[in-house]
Design an enzyme around this catalytic site. Structure first.
Site, PDB file in Angstrom:
ATOM      1  N   THR A 258       0.821  -1.211   0.000  1.00 28.78           N
ATOM      2  CA  THR A 258       0.000   0.000   0.000  1.00 28.78           C
ATOM      3  C   THR A 258       0.852   1.255   0.000  1.00 28.78           C
ATOM      4  O   THR A 258       0.452   2.284  -0.548  1.00 28.78           O
ATOM      5  CB  THR A 258      -0.917  -0.020   1.242  1.00 28.78           C
TER       6      THR A 258
ATOM      7  N   SER B  39       1.460  -7.679  -0.905  1.00 30.91           N
ATOM      8  CA  SER B  39       2.254  -8.631  -0.121  1.00 30.91           C
ATOM      9  C   SER B  39       1.502  -9.896   0.251  1.00 30.91           C
ATOM     10  O   SER B  39       2.117 -10.850   0.731  1.00 30.91           O
ATOM     11  CB  SER B  39       2.854  -7.959   1.117  1.00 30.91           C
TER      12      SER B  39
ATOM     13  N   THR C 183       1.827  -4.181   4.273  1.00 30.00           N
ATOM     14  CA  THR C 183       1.697  -4.457   5.710  1.00 30.00           C
ATOM     15  C   THR C 183       1.267  -5.902   5.995  1.00 30.00           C
ATOM     16  O   THR C 183       1.537  -6.420   7.071  1.00 30.00           O
ATOM     17  CB  THR C 183       0.653  -3.522   6.354  1.00 30.00           C
ATOM     18  N   ASP C 184       0.591  -6.546   5.017  1.00 26.43           N
ATOM     19  CA  ASP C 184      -0.080  -7.808   5.331  1.00 26.43           C
ATOM     20  C   ASP C 184       0.866  -8.951   5.699  1.00 26.43           C
ATOM     21  O   ASP C 184       0.551  -9.758   6.576  1.00 26.43           O
ATOM     22  CB  ASP C 184      -0.991  -8.231   4.167  1.00 26.43           C
TER      23      ASP C 184
HETATM   24  C1  SIN Z   1      -0.097  -5.360   1.037  1.00 29.28           C
HETATM   25  O1  SIN Z   1       0.169  -5.952   2.085  1.00 29.28           O
HETATM   26  O2  SIN Z   1       0.640  -5.388   0.041  1.00 29.28           O
HETATM   27  C2  SIN Z   1      -1.376  -4.590   0.901  1.00 29.28           C
HETATM   28  C3  SIN Z   1      -1.855  -4.041   2.191  1.00 29.28           C
HETATM   29  C4  SIN Z   1      -0.928  -3.025   2.804  1.00 29.28           C
HETATM   30  O3  SIN Z   1       0.202  -2.786   2.405  1.00 29.28           O
HETATM   31  O4  SIN Z   1      -1.411  -2.402   3.793  1.00 29.28           O
END
Ligand code: SIN
Length: 316
Positions: A16, A62, A95-96
């Site tokens: 993100t 991710s 973040t995931d």
């Molecule tokens: C991801 O993990 O690539 C999408 C969600 C995020 O980064 O918050």
């Protein structure tokens, strides 16, 4: 204050933080990983004039993270850390699964300089994105004198990579260090440290072996969750489909449904490694269990999976 003259390399993997939405108010409907690391760097005026380099390793959402990208990232991190002109490395990530990649790099790279993961919950196109501040903070920590190890800088907190967990799916303060608490905080661009910088890198041999085997030929390790009415059939199916390791995300203090316990002992008898973790977001597993299944200790199920995977790679 750390000097902006010290070079930091930003390695982009997507997420993100590099996400782009059609409408500014879209915090969930966007394309993760749309921007390259260079685009991302150019979009943060506060970083202008600093000694920075950007390199895109991947542009993934991710949730699609894979072993090939882990290997490419570990190689890039090692290559840049070895440069005398580089103070530290920043990794931008979704973040995931950030906690999984951070665990992989923690175990496999001897990080005598800082390797600082950062991310964002809001895409770069949001009116108030969290990514630019996180990136500025991550660069500050990457230049912090004496800092080392795999870290994650999010929302003004500096977490150790091992022990990190994402605890919320939407809020900006989505991460926790669990019982250990953060390593440090950022205050007005300065680092205030509470505990020792992390050390890791004890699976460096596994990385070499894993790289030599290529990313497609690693042992399969699955995570299964225990819950009311859990079925041993799922664990037996995982083993039949080739799993060489299984992490059980148990209830509470790592307790496991009796149907899964029975299937787990069958799997162990067939040479499969089984570890018992907790599906609770904070804390880990304390002590032994009457199930007789080995404990993952304080680490979370996703990070226990990374550790078990590396142990199996090293042993193969
Ligand atoms: C991801 O993990 O690539 C999408 C969600 C995020 O980064 O918050």
């Amino acid at each position: 204050m750390p000097s902006a003259e010290q070079r930091v390399v930003i390695l982009g993997t997507g997420g993100t933080i590099a996400g782009s939405a059609a409408r500014a108010q879209d915090h969930t409907g966007y394309t993760a990983g749309a921007l390259t690391a260079a685009d991302l760097l150019a979009s943060v005026p506060a970083l202008a004039g600093q000694a920075l380099e950007a390199e895109s390793v991947a542009q993934l959402d991710s949730c699609d993270m894979d072993q090939a990208t882990w290997l490419a990232l570990a190689a890039a991190v090692q290559r840049h850390l070895a440069r005398p002109d580089v103070a530290g490395v920043v990794v931008t990530h979704g973040t995931d699964t950030l906690e999984e990649t951070a665990a992989f790099i923690h175990y496999t790279v001897r990080a005598t300089k800082p390797v600082v993961f950062t991310a964002a919950m809001r895409p770069a196109t949001a009116p108030s994105p969290d990514g630019p501040q996180n990136l500025v903070d991550a660069c500050t920590v990457a230049r912090e004198p004496g800092a080392q190890g795999v870290l994650a800088v999010l929302g003004g907190l500096v977490h150790a990579g091992l022990g990190l967990r994402k605890v919320h799916g939407y809020r900006v303060d989505a991460f926790s260090s669990g019982d250990a608490g953060p390593v440090a905080v950022l205050e007005d661009g300065r680092v205030r440290r509470f505990r020792d910088w992390p050390t890791g890198g004890d699976c460096a041999a596994a990385l070499m072996k894993g790289a030599a085997r290529g990313h497609t030929d690693w042992p399969v390790v699955d995570i299964l969750t225990s819950h009311a009415g859990a079925r041993g059939a799922l664990l037996r199916a995982a083993v039949a489909a080739g799993a060489k390791g299984v992490v059980l995300a148990g209830t509470g203090n790592g307790s496991v449904h009796r149907e899964l316990v029975a299937a787990a002992h069958e799997a162990i008898a067939q040479g499969v490694r089984v570890l018992r973790a907790s599906r609770c977001q904070l804390g880990g597993v304390v002590g032994e269990s009457q199930s007789g299944l080995p404990s993952a200790g304080e680490i979370t199920a996703p990070q226990a999976r990374v550790k078990l995977l590396l142990e199996l790679v090293a042993a193969a």
